[in-house]
Motif scaffolding. Structure first.
Motif, short mmCIF file in Angstrom:
data_model
loop_
_atom_site.label_atom_id
_atom_site.label_comp_id
_atom_site.label_asym_id
_atom_site.label_seq_id
_atom_site.Cartn_x
_atom_site.Cartn_y
_atom_site.Cartn_z
N ASP A 1 37.40 33.92 35.00
CA ASP A 1 38.02 35.22 35.24
C ASP A 1 37.38 36.30 34.37
O ASP A 1 36.89 36.03 33.27
N ASN A 2 37.43 37.53 34.84
CA ASN A 2 36.81 38.65 34.15
C ASN A 2 37.42 38.92 32.78
O ASN A 2 36.75 39.44 31.89
N TYR B 1 42.51 28.42 30.79
CA TYR B 1 42.88 28.97 32.10
C TYR B 1 42.30 28.06 33.17
O TYR B 1 41.08 27.92 33.28
#
Length: 356
Positions: A84-85, A103
């Motif tokens: 994810d960014n 995550y």
């Protein structure tokens, strides 16, 4: 006195990647190690176009990135790992404190590497980040350094058990190498403080106090850097207890426990060093007060010596007509002799009482 602190960075939007560090002129380069017990392949000039070709799922893949200016390269690596960014943003935002994140199936670790600046009391700070996923470990460094040189040599020469272990053990070795920089920094600070304490015992130069406060700031900065690392390593231990994350093998949790123990040792040493600095400050002020007391004592003794002499001079300076001593032939010599004997008597008395 300039305090050492993290530089405040601009706010970065989650969808916008921008490097906030100071090494903006360093070209982004990548090196890839693909290895297992029997085989090693090293790509010294790795390119983002090779991401889909060179990784082997059955082996350990270590991608090391120097320089974070090329955000397209960082984004390509993130897309390849399906990261994810917000994690990529934490990698590029060097104002972030040390942290650990999990995550989905990605483990993110962010740490500050500290080293003393040569011929200076300042500390050099570099952020190093890691992504661990399915046998792939990616390390991100702001600039080229020799933190991991010995680890690369161990991989090349098949020294120790590194080639027999998975990527989580490699992460442990890289973290351990960075933590060695904490020991180097603390040892350098302790050497400087030891010299400073020795000087403070013989000198009352005000610059000594400034240097003491400077090193106190350095130790507090080290403490602020190690505490979140300690908490992050404790979180890895909690992962084992909760059995919620599989990126680290159960047999390797003990290695991360060792790093946690090192953090506790470093914090204990820093507390001891801060206490030493407190003692140095107290000694400096005690020396200053002692010197001031000695000066005041000397001035007081001299004043007491001259008080009766000043009284006698004042009496015979009143110019009354009826003062028979003024007309004595030897009056001047008698008074001067009496004053001299009185001074000697006071000196003897003070000496006997050990008042000076």
């Amino acid at each position: 006195m300039r305090k050492i602190k993290y530089k405040k960075g601009k706010k970065v939007q989650p969808t916008f990647l921008d490097y906030t560090g100071v090494h903006k002129q360093i070209k982004t380069e990548m090196q890839l190690f693909v290895y297992d017990t029997d085989d090693l392949t090293e790509y010294k000039e790795f390119d983002k176009s090779q991401l889909d070709k060179c990784f082997e799922s059955s082996k350990v893949n270590w991608l090391n990135i120097h320089g974070l200016n090329d955000t397209e390269v960082i984004k390509s690596v993130g897309d390849f790992l399906n990261v994810d960014n917000f994690m990529l943003g934490d990698i590029l935002n060097t104002t972030k404190r040390t942290k650990l994140d999990e995550y989905h199936d990605v483990l993110f670790f962010n740490i500050k590497s500290l080293l003393p600046v040569e011929n200076s009391d300042n500390i050099n700070v570099e952020q190093v980040s890691f992504l661990l996923k399915n046998g792939i470990l990616v390390s991100f460094q702001e600039k080229r350094s020799d933190y991991f040189t010995h680890i690369r040599e161990r991989i090349r020469t098949h020294s120790g058990i590194i080639r027999d272990k998975k990527a989580d053990y490699l992460l442990y070795l890289l973290l351990d190498a960075i933590m060695e920089n904490f020991y180097i920094t603390i040892e350098n600070e302790e050497d400087r403080v030891e010299k400073l304490i020795d000087i403070s015992k013989t000198s009352t130069n005000p610059e000594i106090l400034e240097q003491i406060e400077k090193h106190r700031d350095n130790f507090n900065f080290l403490k602020r850097s190690i505490i979140p690392l300690r908490d992050s390593l404790y979180s890895i231990k909690s992962m084992k207890d909760d059995n919620v994350f599989n990126a680290i093998e159960s047999d390797n949790y003990s290695f991360f426990s060792r790093l946690h123990q090192k953090c506790l040792e470093l914090l204990e040493q820093i507390e001891y060093d801060l206490t030493s600095l407190d003692s140095a400050s107290s000694f400096y002020f005690s020396t200053q007060n002692q010197k001031l007391n000695q000066v005041m004592k000397t001035l007081t003794v001299v004043s007491v010596f001259f008080m009766p002499l000043t009284f006698i001079v004042g009496v015979y300076g009143m110019n009354f007509d009826n003062m028979p001593e003024l007309h004595w032939k030897y009056g001047y010599f008698i008074i001067m002799g009496f004053m001299f004997l009185l001074l000697l008597g006071m000196i003897y008395y003070f000496k006997k009482k050990k008042w000076y």
